[in-house]
Design an enzyme around this catalytic site. Structure first.
Site, short mmCIF file in Angstrom:
data_model
loop_
_atom_site.label_atom_id
_atom_site.label_comp_id
_atom_site.label_asym_id
_atom_site.label_seq_id
_atom_site.Cartn_x
_atom_site.Cartn_y
_atom_site.Cartn_z
N SER A 46 37.68 43.81 30.64
CA SER A 46 36.83 45.00 30.77
C SER A 46 37.66 46.21 31.19
CB SER A 46 35.73 44.75 31.80
OG SER A 46 34.93 43.64 31.42
N ASP A 97 37.20 34.41 39.61
CA ASP A 97 38.48 33.70 39.52
C ASP A 97 39.54 34.27 40.45
OD1 ASP A 97 37.35 32.14 37.59
OD2 ASP A 97 38.39 33.06 35.90
#
Length: 741
Positions: free
Chosen positions: A113, A158
């Protein structure tokens, strides 16, 4: 906050995978920008929203982001937009933004993104030129918005952005995983069973590694350290050793993206098959999946995401044409900015290093803390010894001061790391009084089994300080028990008590031994460390309570005044206010005056008259000795004029209860590892250095006992400079609604 950016328009979107805490960041972006007099737009469904335009780009106000801190996911939606990957889609996106007068964009998402934002910014002038040529935009529009400015914020469970210590959602995901591990451990022990648990982390082992440490797993497989040819033998040997030592359950943790040294993937089912074939184990597989993304965000993912969103709004609104796009991230315990393109490039180097087998590069890119946790897990899961060696030097471990969740995790790490490093660890029951009375016992590897996930303190803790009449008896116990070093884990009384013993070394030769202090206090008020074991757990207990308190007011117009612990330190009040969405926080550091309360009364009347339904005030327990929680509540009620009612809550000792959070377990393990290493080295060298081990700006720091209280206010029992006080402008920006025009 000064209104410096009138007329500037800012849009915010969330993209890629969702992460708990995104809503806190969106809320902070919106409210900070509004406080600066900018116009704010939210984009729904990620980049697809600006491609589609229309209702996908909507102007928002203060109340549009109310009551969202506690919600998981993202209220504005997220989407992996294929259209935005095409130039035609980006051209439509540019047109839609310019038509709304927007040339500042904040993107909250993963590295993909953020890369999209950087590419969009680079193409922006050419896209506008094409739109002018096609007649979709006028030259005046293109000239007025000639450059796209903005900032990125990493939202990824993550925790895989290189350069950032923690990303939005990682702490909450870790909560989900460790809660599951604690639950699985109890059922596994009932049946003497092995569980193989798969967690997320395609190219990053952060979740698996931290969960393995916090959940005391037997073995972990992570992408950054591809297991070599002998990994099956090593894993089976450690599981067998654990069972032979009396452990009833075994847990192997597998990161979803792990491969072996030859590049072959290793799945949880692969591990299950190995255990069945080699050990005859009827292992069960649990794949946690998207439950790791779900649920309410942790306290950390609320206050840190709020800070990140605030800084992102400042960065985007303050940007000038030609400025490099920053990614706003948490680093070394602070919020800062990194060049977006450099951070993304470094992040993508990790899987490349893994693919070519460069383990050291992959690990170093993850940062020092990652490497430390990898090493400490290896030391405790594959130790060279689990029995105390004959004639091993004896060190004493004790707690002192108030109870702090995570004390058990610290004692556990001290025992197992101490044994692994050739020490005989002696537990002291009941703090300094126990030391004086000789309440000591050697602790073996199995004695501390099951301590880590449990709140409280198995060794006990007392607030009593050693006094002059105790010194002789303590010295005699140390000599009789042949104690060669002391590790004290506790709060201010532990620090003061050990400092007293250190000062008496000339009179009592038995005190001429190495001493190390490790901070454990929910108040987070100790010298030489910015964070103490237990503070994160207490903060989560506070936020859970605040969520319930606020929910109870859903059908009323109500003001709550909530008192939290901390004595003369306002850490819990400040961070609880940020994470809990408080409108007002009373701190002892700032004091409380009658003028302050008069302004608060006026604010309450005005806001409830304008339709407010809930007002939350957090009071540090020692904010003012006269203006108590009860006094403030009665004052607000008396002056309400029927616009609202008032309730008060004193949270009390629930803040010291509960099982320690993953962050407190990891912090305890990390600090104790350094403390034990220092003790082992000094015992071997025969030196008598004394120090406190703490965490300052994300790094472990050692402070000599002689300088322990140099920058400390002994009267108020807190550091003279407290880093978290810099968050006051953030709290004000997101809690004080600007006057409506």
């Amino acid at each position: 906050m000064a209104a410096d950016f009138a007329g500037r328009r800012l849009a915010v979107l969330t993209s890629g995978g969702d992460a708990q805490g995104m809503n806190a960041a969106v809320r902070a972006v919106v409210r900070t920008a509004l406080a600066l007099d900018a116009e704010v737009y939210m984009v729904t469904e990620g980049y697809q929203g600006i491609v589609d335009g229309g209702d996908g780009i909507c102007r928002v106000g203060w109340d549009d982001v109310g009551s969202i801190l506690h919600r998981g996911g993202t209220i504005i939606g997220t989407f992996r937009s294929r259209d935005f990957r095409e130039r035609q889609g980006r051209r439509r996106a540019a047109r839609n933004l310019v038509e709304h007068g927007i040339d500042r964009l904040i993107v909250i998402g993963g590295d993909g993104s953020l890369s999209g934002l950087d590419a969009f910014r680079e193409e922006w002038p050419d896209l506008l030129a094409e739109l002018v040529e096609s007649g979709d935009l006028s030259k005046e529009q293109a000239q007025e918005h000639s450059m796209l400015m903005g900032a990125g914020v990493v939202g990824s469970i993550d925790n895989d952005l290189v350069g950032a210590d923690t990303t939005i959602g990682a702490d909450s995901a870790l909560h989900r995983i460790v809660d599951a591990l604690d639950d699985l451990s109890s059922t596994a022990a009932s049946h003497q069973r092995t569980f193989v648990v798969e967690v997320m982390g395609r190219h990053c082992g952060y979740l698996a590694l931290n969960a393995a440490v916090a959940g005391v797993c037997d073995y972990v497989l992570i992408p950054e350290t591809p297991p070599g040819p002998q990994w099956v033998d090593r894993m089976c040997a450690e599981l067998t050793r654990g069972r032979n030592a009396g452990r009833r359950e075994s847990i192997v943790l597998v990161a979803e993206g792990v491969h072996d040294a030859q590049g072959e993937p290793i799945t949880a089912h692969d591990v299950q098959g190995v255990l069945k074939e080699r050990l005859g184990e009827d292992a069960r597989v649990t794949i946690l999946g998207h439950v790791q993304r779900g649920g309410s965000p942790s306290a950390f993912d609320r206050w840190m995401s709020t800070w990140l969103g605030h800084e992102a709004a400042l960065a985007a609104l303050g940007a000038e044409p030609g400025d490099q796009l920053p990614v706003v991230c948490e680093r070394n315990g602070r919020v800062g900015r990194l060049p977006l393109v450099d951070a993304v490039r470094a992040t993508r180097e990790v899987p490349e290093a893994i693919e070519v087998g460069d383990v050291e590069k992959a690990t170093s890119l993850r940062g020092d803390t990652f490497g430390e946790l990898r090493d400490v897990f290896r030391d405790m899961s594959e130790p060279p010894r689990v029995d105390v060696v004959e004639a091993a030097p004896r060190i004493a471990v004790l707690h002192a001061g108030g109870l702090a969740p995570g004390m058990n995790a610290a004692a556990f790490a001290a025992v197992r790391l101490g044994i692994e490093r050739g020490l005989d660890v002696v537990g002291v029951t009941g703090g300094f009084p126990g030391l004086a009375s000789g309440a000591l016992r050697s602790l073996g590897w199995a004695d501390v089994e099951g301590w880590v996930p449990v709140g409280g303190a198995e060794l006990g803790t007392r607030r009593d300080l050693p006094h002059t009449q105790d010194y002789f008896q303590i010295a005699r116990v140390l000599e009789d028990q042949d104690i060669r070093g002391i590790l004290a884990i506790g709060g201010f009384n532990a620090y003061q008590g050990m400092h007293h013993l250190w000062q008496e070394r000339e009179r009592y030769p038995a005190f001429r031994i190495p001493m190390v202090l490790v901070p454990a206090s929910i108040d987070n008020n100790l010298p030489a460390s910015e964070i103490s074991i237990g503070a994160d757990t207490a903060l989560n207990e506070i936020v859970d309570a605040l969520d319930r308190i606020k929910q109870s007011a859903s059908a009323a117009q109500r003001c709550f005044v909530v008192e939290v612990m901390g004595r003369h330190c306002g850490y819990l009040a400040m961070m609880g206010g940020l994470a809990g969405g408080a409108e007002r926080v009373y701190l002892q550091e700032e004091g409380v005056t009658l003028e302050d309360l008069s302004r608060d009364v006026a604010r309450l009347r005005s806001s409830f008259a304008d339709g407010r339904r809930l007002f939350l005030a957090i009071r540090n327990e020692e904010a003012n000795r006269f203006y108590t929680t009860d006094f403030i509540s009665r004052l607000f009620a008396e002056e309400s004029r029927g616009l609202y009612d008032v309730r008060q809550n004193v949270l009390g000792h629930i803040q010291q209860g509960g099982n320690p959070t993953p962050a407190d377990r990891a912090l305890a393990t990390r600090l104790v590892m350094h403390a034990i290493d220092d003790l082992a080295q000094r015992v071997e060298a025969g030196t008598s250095d004394a120090e406190a081990v703490g965490l300052v700006q994300g790094h472990v720091r050692r402070t000599p006992m002689a300088h322990l209280f140099d920058d400390f206010d002994l009267e108020c029992r807190r550091p003279r400079a407290q880093w978290w006080m810099t968050l006051k402008p953030v709290l004000e920006a997101v809690s004080n609604e600007p006057e409506r025009q």
